[in-house]
Design an enzyme around this catalytic site. Structure first.
Site, PDB file in Angstrom:
ATOM      1  N   ARG A  99       1.051  -1.409  -0.158  1.00 42.47           N
ATOM      2  CA  ARG A  99       0.258   0.187  -0.043  1.00 42.47           C
ATOM      3  C   ARG A  99       0.707   1.189   0.267  1.00 42.47           C
ATOM      4  O   ARG A  99       1.879   1.596   1.166  1.00 42.47           O
ATOM      5  CB  ARG A  99      -1.073   0.132   0.947  1.00 42.47           C
ATOM      6  CG  ARG A  99      -1.661   1.320   1.351  1.00 42.47           C
ATOM      7  CD  ARG A  99      -2.884   1.625   2.938  1.00 42.47           C
ATOM      8  NE  ARG A  99      -3.253   3.038   2.133  1.00 42.47           N
ATOM      9  CZ  ARG A  99      -2.936   3.336   3.753  1.00 42.47           C
ATOM     10  NH1 ARG A  99      -2.326   2.966   4.522  1.00 42.47           N
ATOM     11  NH2 ARG A  99      -3.773   4.908   3.658  1.00 42.47           N
ATOM     12  N   HIS A 138      -2.856  11.221   0.191  1.00 45.84           N
ATOM     13  CA  HIS A 138      -2.005  11.169   1.587  1.00 45.84           C
ATOM     14  C   HIS A 138      -1.308  12.214   2.134  1.00 45.84           C
ATOM     15  O   HIS A 138      -0.693  12.349   2.078  1.00 45.84           O
ATOM     16  CB  HIS A 138      -1.461   9.947   2.114  1.00 45.84           C
ATOM     17  CG  HIS A 138      -0.811   9.518   3.151  1.00 45.84           C
ATOM     18  ND1 HIS A 138      -0.612   8.090   3.078  1.00 45.84           N
ATOM     19  CD2 HIS A 138      -0.101   9.953   4.460  1.00 45.84           C
ATOM     20  CE1 HIS A 138      -0.296   7.594   4.669  1.00 45.84           C
ATOM     21  NE2 HIS A 138      -0.183   8.697   5.227  1.00 45.84           N
ATOM     22  N   GLU A 164      -6.240   8.748   5.989  1.00 47.44           N
ATOM     23  CA  GLU A 164      -7.266   9.727   7.913  1.00 47.44           C
ATOM     24  C   GLU A 164      -7.747  10.819   7.192  1.00 47.44           C
ATOM     25  O   GLU A 164      -6.505  11.991   7.518  1.00 47.44           O
ATOM     26  CB  GLU A 164      -5.826   9.367   8.078  1.00 47.44           C
ATOM     27  CG  GLU A 164      -5.081   7.950   8.397  1.00 47.44           C
ATOM     28  CD  GLU A 164      -3.823   8.013   9.850  1.00 47.44           C
ATOM     29  OE1 GLU A 164      -3.637   8.862   9.838  1.00 47.44           O
ATOM     30  OE2 GLU A 164      -3.943   6.743   9.860  1.00 47.44           O
ATOM     31  N   ASN A 177      -7.417   2.764  10.293  1.00 46.57           N
ATOM     32  CA  ASN A 177      -6.397   3.057  10.191  1.00 46.57           C
ATOM     33  C   ASN A 177      -6.276   2.611  12.223  1.00 46.57           C
ATOM     34  O   ASN A 177      -7.103   3.471  12.475  1.00 46.57           O
ATOM     35  CB  ASN A 177      -5.625   4.250   9.900  1.00 46.57           C
ATOM     36  CG  ASN A 177      -5.214   3.573   8.458  1.00 46.57           C
ATOM     37  OD1 ASN A 177      -5.213   2.460   7.555  1.00 46.57           O
ATOM     38  ND2 ASN A 177      -4.501   5.241   8.062  1.00 46.57           N
ATOM     39  N   TYR A 234      -4.076   2.098  15.904  1.00 52.22           N
ATOM     40  CA  TYR A 234      -2.389   1.917  16.350  1.00 52.22           C
ATOM     41  C   TYR A 234      -2.775   2.190  18.303  1.00 52.22           C
ATOM     42  O   TYR A 234      -1.995   1.105  18.485  1.00 52.22           O
ATOM     43  CB  TYR A 234      -1.552   3.401  16.355  1.00 52.22           C
ATOM     44  CG  TYR A 234      -1.612   3.200  14.670  1.00 52.22           C
ATOM     45  CD1 TYR A 234      -0.144   3.050  14.501  1.00 52.22           C
ATOM     46  CD2 TYR A 234      -1.769   3.931  13.824  1.00 52.22           C
ATOM     47  CE1 TYR A 234       0.313   3.023  13.059  1.00 52.22           C
ATOM     48  CE2 TYR A 234      -1.608   3.721  12.506  1.00 52.22           C
ATOM     49  CZ  TYR A 234      -0.350   4.191  12.202  1.00 52.22           C
ATOM     50  OH  TYR A 234      -0.123   3.528  11.449  1.00 52.22           O
ATOM     51  N   GLU A 257      -3.744   0.083   7.820  1.00 57.23           N
ATOM     52  CA  GLU A 257      -2.325   0.682   9.567  1.00 57.23           C
ATOM     53  C   GLU A 257      -2.461   0.228  10.592  1.00 57.23           C
ATOM     54  O   GLU A 257      -3.345  -0.026  10.990  1.00 57.23           O
ATOM     55  CB  GLU A 257      -1.793   2.473   9.135  1.00 57.23           C
ATOM     56  CG  GLU A 257      -0.975   3.084   7.623  1.00 57.23           C
ATOM     57  CD  GLU A 257      -1.081   3.949   7.887  1.00 57.23           C
ATOM     58  OE1 GLU A 257      -1.062   5.171   9.122  1.00 57.23           O
ATOM     59  OE2 GLU A 257      -1.825   4.389   6.795  1.00 57.23           O
TER      60      GLU A 257
END
Length: 494
Positions: free
Chosen positions: A99, A145, A190, A330, A332, A399
């Protein structure tokens, strides 16, 4: 043996079994592993071969104190010149897909609809894509992005509704040029960070601080631009190219701070103000009802004639609704969410509109990033929430990764991937969530936006002091390669 010791031993055994319940099972055959980067963070060649200036070029050059140590992406990992070497690293890992994102200003230097196309930029991405295909690696392409052409920012950036037409032109160019080889597209990466941090808090380029105002206008334009690109693909390219298009939002998981209804509602509200702000519109045609109701009411209290949250027309709602072929996330980290007293209604900001207290457990393991604590179970909870909220769709983790300050023996990164992947596997096998892709962030240590090169997310170290930008595999690269080859998180699986 005392009863207390026996109880302790039994609890230890149960906890061990729970911790290893997923790690010693294998991922389904259909599940694909990939890895990601983004154009400004790795390419470099900021002004070569006809590329135009983007907002990160401009901000880093005109306000060097914005980024730690005055770092910039002028050279970055030099992937513009070293893409074949990077594809070799991908092949060593054994990933099914890569990606990466396109640089709008490398392809259309001015960014404007109808303005000249830079053939050198087209050729670069065609060569990268062909190199991937030749090595059996699927390209998964993000169209935007965070690196908006500076010319478009000078015209107002995303809060200017004219940007819809400029993005539509750009999307059509990339579909025409790369669509025969690219089957998976993401329009915006995002978007929360593009709008909230770019135009609200000012912590990302272009660095504007207009919270509660500009970020809502930014989002309104961005969602319409996404829908326009989706329909362009659906009507003009899908019949021949047979690809898939989605948006790639992000959120942390918000865990209710208690079982109280107020904290439960606060956590759900936080998820809707983060992920739902974008994807509820893409899925259902409009913003989450809790956002509409709260911002409308607060705007009224503040004396606005109309809501600070722009409105879609009925025609726009129908046009936007359902403009996705997969659900992406995404993710985290995690935070607790807690209800709080209503803030002063005169305060105009996104945070005041949300009005939720968030906090972390200080025992959660730290990373090199202030915002990122290691909380593996949060990903499983988030995947279940996505599945329930959006009617059990196919989900891509686009992600996931962790930062440190450098070094080749990155054991904590291995721990992070093992535990987060274990929770993905539990979501699939035990909860029935339809997760089909997992994308590690990142292939390389790279330019991490306002943190420059001080935070490292890569599986490959890049020596930024060396003009050749040599890459060296870390321990996590070997671990991830073994996971991909065995489809298992430990040495032995059931």
């Amino acid at each position: 043996m005392s009863n207390n010791l026996l109880v302790t031993l039994l609890l230890s055994v149960l906890l061990y079994r729970e911790a290893t319940a997923a790690t010693n099972r294998t991922f389904p055959d259909y599940f694909k592993f990939g890895i990601a980067t983004a154009s400004y963070q790795v390419e470099g060649a900021w002004n070569e071969d006809g590329k135009g200036e983007n907002i990160w070029d401009h901000l880093c050059h005109t306000n060097p104190t914005f980024v730690d140590n005055g770092d910039n992406g002028d050279i970055a990992c030099d992937s513009y010149h070293k893409y074949k070497e990077d594809v070799g690293l991908l092949k060593d890992l054994g990933v099914a897909y890569y990606r990466f994102s396109l640089s709008w200003s490398r392809i259309i230097p001015l960014g404007l609809a109808g303005s000249p196309i830079n053939q050198a930029g087209i050729d670069y991405y065609k060569n990268l894509i062909q190199e991937l295909v030749d090595n059996g690696i699927e390209p998964m392409v993000t169209i935007f992005h965070w690196d908006l052409p500076e010319t478009l920012q000078e015209f107002g950036g995303f809060p200017n509704p004219e940007l819809v037409e400029h993005f539509a032109y750009y999307a059509r160019v990339v579909f025409e040029n790369f669509g025969d080889s690219v089957k998976y597209w993401g329009t915006f990466n995002e978007p929360l960070q593009t709008c909230h941090q770019g135009y609200g808090t000012g912590t990302m380029a272009p660095g504007y601080k207009s919270s509660g105002l500009a970020e809502y206008k930014c989002t309104h334009t961005l969602i319409k631009a996404h829908a326009r690109a989706y329909h362009i693909y659906d009507e003009e390219f899908r019949p021949q190219q047979q690809g898939y298009v989605g948006m790639i939002p992000d959120t942390m998981w918000f865990e209710p701070a208690s079982d109280s209804p107020a904290d439960q509602e606060a956590a759900e509200r936080a998820l809707q103000f983060n992920y739902g702000w974008y994807f509820n519109a893409v899925a259902n045609g409009n913003y989450p009802s809790v956002m509409i109701e709260r911002i409308d009411e607060r705007s009224k209290q503040q004396g606005f004639e109309t809501s600070r949250l722009p409105k879609f027309t009925e025609e726009e709602i129908e046009y936007i609704k359902g403009t996705y072929d997969y659900v992406a996330i995404n993710a985290y980290t995690t935070a607790y969410a807690q209800a709080k007293e209503e803030t002063d209604p005169s305060v105009i900001s996104y945070e005041s509109d949300l009005n939720v207290d968030t906090f972390i457990d200080e025992t959660w393991e730290q990373s090199a990033s202030s915002w990122l604590r290691v909380v593996p179970w949060g990903l499983r909870h988030l995947l279940n929430w996505l599945s329930k909220t959006y009617n059990h769709p196919e989900i891509f983790v686009t992600e996931n990764g962790v930062s440190d300050t450098g070094g080749l023996d990155d054991d904590r990164r291995i721990y992070y991937y093992q535990e987060y992947l274990s929770n993905v596997l539990e979501a699939i096998l035990d909860d029935g969530v339809n997760v089909t892709r997992y994308t590690a962030w990142s292939l390389l240590d790279n330019f991490e936006w306002a943190r420059g090169y001080s935070e490292k997310f890569g599986m490959y170290n890049v020596n930024f002091a060396n003009p050749e930008r040599p890459r060296t595999p870390k321990a996590s690269a070997s671990y991830y390669a073994n996971v991909i080859a065995s489809r298992c998180l430990v040495d032995t699986c059931e």
